[in-house]
Design an enzyme around this catalytic site. Structure first.
Site, PDB file in Angstrom:
ATOM      1  N   SER A 227     -10.720  31.443 -50.176  1.00  0.00           N
ATOM      2  CA  SER A 227     -10.482  32.340 -49.061  1.00  0.00           C
ATOM      3  C   SER A 227      -9.162  32.010 -48.370  1.00  0.00           C
ATOM      4  O   SER A 227      -8.121  32.011 -49.017  1.00  0.00           O
ATOM      5  CB  SER A 227     -11.677  32.272 -48.099  1.00  0.00           C
ATOM      6  OG  SER A 227     -11.735  33.416 -47.308  1.00  0.00           O
ATOM      7  N   ASP A 415     -16.084  40.985 -54.755  1.00  0.00           N
ATOM      8  CA  ASP A 415     -15.517  40.737 -53.434  1.00  0.00           C
ATOM      9  C   ASP A 415     -14.472  41.806 -53.134  1.00  0.00           C
ATOM     10  O   ASP A 415     -13.589  42.068 -53.953  1.00  0.00           O
ATOM     11  CB  ASP A 415     -14.870  39.349 -53.408  1.00  0.00           C
ATOM     12  CG  ASP A 415     -14.201  39.034 -52.084  1.00  0.00           C
ATOM     13  OD1 ASP A 415     -14.641  39.564 -51.049  1.00  0.00           O
ATOM     14  OD2 ASP A 415     -13.226  38.257 -52.087  1.00  0.00           O
ATOM     15  N   HIS A 472     -17.436  36.917 -53.017  1.00  0.00           N
ATOM     16  CA  HIS A 472     -16.401  36.088 -52.421  1.00  0.00           C
ATOM     17  C   HIS A 472     -16.604  34.601 -52.716  1.00  0.00           C
ATOM     18  O   HIS A 472     -15.644  33.862 -52.900  1.00  0.00           O
ATOM     19  CB  HIS A 472     -16.411  36.324 -50.910  1.00  0.00           C
ATOM     20  CG  HIS A 472     -15.276  35.724 -50.158  1.00  0.00           C
ATOM     21  ND1 HIS A 472     -13.982  36.165 -50.271  1.00  0.00           N
ATOM     22  CD2 HIS A 472     -15.227  34.708 -49.250  1.00  0.00           C
ATOM     23  CE1 HIS A 472     -13.194  35.469 -49.475  1.00  0.00           C
ATOM     24  NE2 HIS A 472     -13.931  34.574 -48.849  1.00  0.00           N
TER      25      HIS A 472
END
Length: 499
Positions: A227, A415, A472
């Site tokens: 991320s 994601d 994700h």
């Protein structure tokens, strides 16, 4: 300083929050909202609560703590065990450690970390550091829900994670930047405000860590995370490589880094949102044409951010974020970290057991953190780094590739927020000596137990992997595939099939 409504949804890449978006299609005019101003700090706190996390403070800043015993550069580490009694294993056998590092450049900042020795007992097992994004989210989120040694059960008991990365490596989870997790200071000015500050703090920590564990200096070292760590990881990689070249301190046997569903080159990644959304039937072609009218201003603002920095980077974030929020206005109540799912109420995921467990007195005592309360995601840390958000961290990677540092960019296919398409596009656009060959490389299956678990492109030290069946957080959604990916990548056999 205020931010527009468009700032809402990308506040924390790793905070899995959900806001209530309209499920019905709205008009073209409604899709381009006005720039109503909000308090950045207030929004941060609201979004943390929507994630079902309720930190008592916005960051671990404790003015009442004495700094008389603050020794710059010092590490205090202890062994602990959450599970030793469950199977007769001793604390020493497990090799689980927790500690604080006193940052030399700070007034009183102490950086907290977990260190888990390899479960397989191999003395030459690689050393892996994991960095969670945010900015401002604790790495314990990954430790207990993704790739750490254990997982939290609903009754707050722990069980072993069969696919924890400690099975094949010595792994470090760091609460960084300062103010995150159990890391704390008496002075908010100790929170870094840019990528250079973050990477310098982590490099200083690694020097102290290897001094504490000299037996690991010879082992291979890898940087991993996901991320917003798409910013942290290239910055730390460059800092470690520079330190080695300049013969600073203890040489680190640095071999490579891996970024999972990261934000690395925003100027390219924001442009990919509409195509990903069309491909996955979140919006129509007509919607895409409308929303793409926002792209030129986003690109221009990102270029200005790169050249001027400062407040121009906040402007770029607001400009570009309109692309993302307009997609969500049309797509409705999706979980944009995993588009296969809907958000239930205000929550997409519920990780509230994490704070409950880590704030228990018995747990804090075991870890040696005293009365420090755990802060899962810090709004103060997020705000300190807001001008770092739109900067391009891909620019340092080509030099590392040319020097033989292995790079793996991987992304779960479902994601939206840091989607595989945007990541693939910046990887392919990156200029280095192997760019053409990488672009022409054959896409091959990534196999797990003989089954296709993803699609892989590789050339030389660079690999890109699209992971099937994951959102994700790849190690949470596909834990076995994630562990195999790590092991095979480290061994140089990413397209092989066995752990």
């Amino acid at each position: 300083m205020g931010f527009s409504k468009t700032f809402l949804s990308l506040f924390l890449f790793f905070i899995l929050f959900s806001l209530s978006y309209a499920t019905s299609r709205i008009t073209h005019q409604q899709r381009f909202p006005s720039t109503t101003k909000f308090s950045s700090n207030r929004l941060a706190e609201q979004l943390i609560r929507s994630f079902n996390l309720f930190p008592k403070d916005s960051a671990n800043i404790h003015g009442e703590y004495s700094i008389d015993d603050f020794i710059p550069g010092n590490i205090v580490e202890k062994t602990f065990s959450f599970l030793a009694s469950s199977n007769g294993t001793s604390v020493e056998d497990l090799g689980h450690h927790a500690g604080y590092y006193s940052l030399p450049r700070s007034k009183s900042a102490r950086m907290f970390y977990f260190f888990f020795e390899s479960r397989n007992g191999a003395k030459d097992a690689p050393v892996v550091i994991w960095l969670t994004g945010g900015p401002g989210c604790s790495s314990e989120l990954a430790l207990f829900y993704e790739n750490g040694p254990f997982k939290i059960n609903n009754d707050l008991s722990l069980s072993w994670n069969d696919y924890g990365w400690d099975k094949e490596s010595n792994i470090i989870f760091v609460d960084q930047p300062i103010g995150t997790g159990f890391s704390y200071s008496s002075d908010e000015n100790d929170i870094p405000t840019d990528g250079s500050g973050v990477s310098n703090d982590l490099y200083a920590f690694l020097q102290a860590f290897y001094k504490e564990h000299p037996e690991l200096v010879k082992n291979e070292f890898y940087i991993t995370g996901e991320s917003y760590a798409g910013h942290y990881i290239p910055g730390l990689a460059s800092r470690v490589h520079k330190g080695n070249k300049n013969k600073e301190g203890i040489p680190i046997n640095f071999k490579g880094f891996a970024i999972g569903n990261g934000l690395t080159n925003p100027g390219i990644q924001y442009q990919a949102y509409t195509q990903f959304a069309v491909d996955n039937k979140l919006i129509t072609k007509e919607d895409q044409a409308d929303i793409n009218k926002l792209v030129p201003d986003c690109v221009d603002a990102t270029k200005t951010c790169e050249s001027e920095g400062g407040e121009s980077c906040e402007t770029a974030l607001q400009q570009c974020q309109q692309i993302f929020t307009n997609i969500l206005d049309i797509a409705g109540n999706i979980n944009y970290y995993d588009i296969r799912k809907k958000c239930e109420g205000q929550l997409c995921y519920d990780f509230s057991n994490l704070e409950t467990f880590l704030n228990e007195k018995t747990v804090r005592d075991a870890l040696g953190v005293g009365n420090i309360e755990f802060v899962s995601c810090s709004s103060a840390v997020h705000n300190a780094l807001v001008q770092d958000w739109m900067l391009n961290y891909e620019k340092d990677i080509p030099t590392l590739l040319e020097d033989g540092i292995k790079v793996l960019i991987y992304a779960g296919e479902f994601d939206l927020i840091c989607n595989w398409l945007g990541n693939s596009q910046w990887v392919h656009a990156m200029k280095w000596s192997g760019q053409e060959q990488f672009g022409a490389s054959k896409t091959v299956p990534f196999l797990v137990d003989g089954k296709n678990a993803g699609l892989l492109n590789s050339y030389g030290p660079l690999s890109f992997l699209k992971v099937n069946g994951a959102g994700h957080m790849v190690p949470m959604d596909q834990p076995k595939a994630a562990l195999q990916m790590l092991v095979n990548w480290i061994e140089g056999n990413l397209n092989q099939t066995k752990i």
